[in-house]
Design a protein around this motif. Structure first.
Motif, short mmCIF file in Angstrom:
data_model
loop_
_atom_site.label_atom_id
_atom_site.label_comp_id
_atom_site.label_asym_id
_atom_site.label_seq_id
_atom_site.Cartn_x
_atom_site.Cartn_y
_atom_site.Cartn_z
N VAL A 69 -33.41 8.29 -9.58
CA VAL A 69 -33.86 6.98 -9.12
C VAL A 69 -34.04 6.98 -7.61
CG1 VAL A 69 -33.19 4.56 -8.93
CG2 VAL A 69 -32.83 5.76 -11.08
N THR A 70 -33.12 7.59 -6.88
CA THR A 70 -33.23 7.65 -5.42
C THR A 70 -34.44 8.47 -5.00
OG1 THR A 70 -30.81 7.51 -5.25
CG2 THR A 70 -32.00 8.25 -3.30
N PHE A 71 -34.70 9.56 -5.72
CA PHE A 71 -35.88 10.37 -5.44
C PHE A 71 -37.15 9.54 -5.61
CE2 PHE A 71 -39.33 13.04 -7.09
CZ PHE A 71 -39.46 13.97 -6.06
N ARG A 72 -37.23 8.76 -6.68
CA ARG A 72 -38.40 7.90 -6.90
C ARG A 72 -38.53 6.85 -5.79
NH1 ARG A 72 -40.29 7.14 -12.22
NH2 ARG A 72 -41.57 5.51 -11.25
N ALA A 73 -37.42 6.33 -5.33
CA ALA A 73 -37.46 5.27 -4.33
C ALA A 73 -37.87 5.76 -2.95
CB ALA A 73 -36.08 4.61 -4.23
N THR A 74 -37.70 7.05 -2.69
CA THR A 74 -38.02 7.58 -1.36
C THR A 74 -39.38 8.28 -1.30
OG1 THR A 74 -36.77 9.60 -1.92
CG2 THR A 74 -35.59 7.86 -0.74
N ARG A 75 -40.15 8.23 -2.39
CA ARG A 75 -41.47 8.87 -2.39
C ARG A 75 -42.51 8.00 -1.69
NH1 ARG A 75 -40.30 13.35 -1.95
NH2 ARG A 75 -38.31 12.33 -1.53
N LYS A 76 -43.46 8.66 -1.04
CA LYS A 76 -44.60 7.98 -0.42
C LYS A 76 -45.88 8.65 -0.89
CE LYS A 76 -42.13 6.58 3.78
NZ LYS A 76 -42.10 6.61 5.24
N PRO A 77 -46.85 7.89 -1.38
CA PRO A 77 -46.83 6.43 -1.57
C PRO A 77 -45.91 6.03 -2.73
CG PRO A 77 -48.82 7.35 -2.51
CD PRO A 77 -48.14 8.49 -1.83
N LEU A 78 -45.43 4.80 -2.68
CA LEU A 78 -44.49 4.30 -3.67
C LEU A 78 -45.24 3.85 -4.92
CD1 LEU A 78 -41.40 3.64 -3.94
CD2 LEU A 78 -42.01 1.30 -3.31
N VAL A 79 -44.80 4.35 -6.07
CA VAL A 79 -45.39 3.91 -7.34
C VAL A 79 -45.02 2.45 -7.58
CG1 VAL A 79 -45.47 4.34 -9.83
CG2 VAL A 79 -45.21 6.25 -8.22
N GLN A 80 -45.95 1.65 -8.08
CA GLN A 80 -45.74 0.21 -8.20
C GLN A 80 -44.57 -0.14 -9.12
OE1 GLN A 80 -49.44 -1.63 -9.36
NE2 GLN A 80 -50.14 -1.76 -7.25
N THR A 81 -44.29 0.70 -10.09
CA THR A 81 -43.20 0.39 -11.03
C THR A 81 -41.83 0.82 -10.52
OG1 THR A 81 -43.58 2.51 -12.15
CG2 THR A 81 -44.74 0.57 -13.01
N THR A 82 -41.77 1.53 -9.40
CA THR A 82 -40.50 2.07 -8.93
C THR A 82 -39.50 1.00 -8.49
OG1 THR A 82 -41.49 4.17 -8.25
CG2 THR A 82 -39.43 3.56 -7.20
N PRO A 83 -39.89 -0.02 -7.69
CA PRO A 83 -38.89 -1.01 -7.27
C PRO A 83 -38.15 -1.66 -8.44
CG PRO A 83 -40.88 -1.27 -5.98
CD PRO A 83 -41.21 -0.29 -7.06
N ARG A 84 -38.87 -2.02 -9.49
CA ARG A 84 -38.21 -2.65 -10.62
C ARG A 84 -37.34 -1.65 -11.38
NH1 ARG A 84 -40.27 -7.64 -11.26
NH2 ARG A 84 -39.50 -7.84 -13.38
N LEU A 85 -37.76 -0.38 -11.44
CA LEU A 85 -36.92 0.65 -12.06
C LEU A 85 -35.62 0.80 -11.30
CD1 LEU A 85 -36.41 3.14 -13.91
CD2 LEU A 85 -37.66 4.50 -12.20
N VAL A 86 -35.70 0.83 -9.98
CA VAL A 86 -34.51 0.98 -9.15
C VAL A 86 -33.55 -0.19 -9.36
CG1 VAL A 86 -33.66 1.05 -6.77
CG2 VAL A 86 -35.67 2.39 -7.42
N TYR A 87 -34.08 -1.42 -9.28
CA TYR A 87 -33.22 -2.57 -9.41
C TYR A 87 -32.65 -2.69 -10.81
CZ TYR A 87 -34.67 -4.13 -4.80
OH TYR A 87 -34.90 -4.20 -3.45
N LYS A 88 -33.41 -2.31 -11.84
CA LYS A 88 -32.89 -2.36 -13.21
C LYS A 88 -31.73 -1.40 -13.39
CE LYS A 88 -37.01 -3.94 -15.73
NZ LYS A 88 -38.06 -3.57 -16.70
#
Length: 327
Positions: A118-137
């Motif tokens: 999850v942290t790897f997904r959150a630190t990628r650029k550009p950010l995938v649109q579904t990542t913020p909700r995945l992180v918070y979930k």
């Protein structure tokens, strides 16, 4: 039994030798505890001045360490948070391996693996649109599990103290171990997930561009865009997007309800993601059943110091005592 009690109040080297020669194999658990207690008193008898010196060293070290940590946190919050997070993540692992707590080790590995992804997904650029909700979930799930686990553990401890465990024919030591274990799991992973969530929230919000820790945002916030996830707030039925309730802060900025709750509670942010105006959490959580979540989050923030820095300070105190020849 009487001999054990008599030896416990005995003095001198002869009494200490008698305690060392006691055969523990034929004693009951209570008698074994009494013998160990007597041995400890015999070992430390006559060392009152040294013990007082050790207590003073402990108090002085705690005060100095607290002052240094406060100054570090105020002057360099980013490095302080990163080092604290690393210590909370690693220090319990040392005790787990040393004490052979394999159950904790398995749960720690599973949590670390998913959180790393999850942290790897959150630190990628550009950010995938579904990542913020995945992180918070993910972190909201861990938050709720830790909250429920901590409550059950606390109730188990209280039931044991009041003797209610006897109604279910459970031994007090078993019931207390169960309650303390659940309480530890809930508080530890609750503290850990909040710090990981805060770090991910900073990375994601800065990548989206509507938020920066210092200075103005790099992008202008449209009324139809959520500054937390960067997606449209209102979408037509034929369009791709998130259909969800919205929430308007006192600064009149509108967000997805799930996003702003994740930002404030899971990500530990109490300001608007765009203009940094203070968020009134009491207004956001008007339901009295939801307010304990805020207090639980504050408790976890306070426990960060105990989990991360207390073992380090105790180790420092032991090092000072060793250098000074105090045992």
């Amino acid at each position: 039994m009487a001999a054990v009690v008599e030896m416990e109040v005995g003095v001198g080297a002869a009494g200490e030798r008698e305690l060392d020669e006691v055969d523990m194999s034929h004693l009951s658990p209570e008698e074994q505890w009494r013998v160990e207690h007597a041995r400890m008193h015999a070992k430390h008898r006559g060392h009152e001045a040294m013990h007082a010196e050790m207590v003073l060293i402990l108090i002085a070290t705690l005060v100095v360490a607290q002052l240094l940590l406060v100054q570090w946190k105020q002057r360099h919050p980013r490095s302080y948070n990163m080092v604290t997070l690393f210590q909370m993540w690693v220090v319990p692992l040392y005790f787990t391996v040393k004490l052979h707590w394999w159950r904790f080790l398995v749960i720690w590995i599973l949590f670390s693996a998913v959180t790393a992804f999850v942290t790897f997904r959150a630190t990628r650029k550009p950010l995938v649109q579904t990542t913020p909700r995945l992180v918070y979930k993910w972190f909201l799930l861990i938050y709720k599990i830790s909250y429920a686990t901590g409550i059950v553990g606390y109730m188990a401890v209280m039931f044991t103290l009041f003797g209610l465990n006897l109604l279910f024919k459970i031994k007090p030591e078993d019931a207390m171990d169960f309650g303390i274990s659940l309480l530890f799991y809930g508080l530890y992973y609750g503290v850990l997930e909040r710090d990981f969530a805060e770090m991910c929230a900073d990375y994601m919000a800065s990548t989206i561009g509507f938020y920066s820790k210092s200075g103005m945002p790099t992008k202008h916030l449209s009324d139809s865009v959520c500054a937390v996830c960067g997606q449209q707030i209102f979408v037509d039925v034929s369009e791709e997007g998130i259909i969800e309730n919205t929430y308007r802060l006192s600064c009149n900025h509108v967000f997805h309800e799930f996003c702003i709750r994740g930002w404030c509670i899971v990500g530990k942010k109490q300001t608007c993601p765009y203009c940094k105006e203070k968020v009134d959490l009491k207004r956001m959580f008007s339901n009295p059943w939801e307010r304990p979540h805020v207090m639980y989050g504050q408790l976890l923030d306070w426990l960060r110091y105990l989990v991360a820095w207390q073992p380090v300070i105790i180790g420092l105190v032991q090092g000072i005592n060793y250098i000074l020849g105090l045992e």
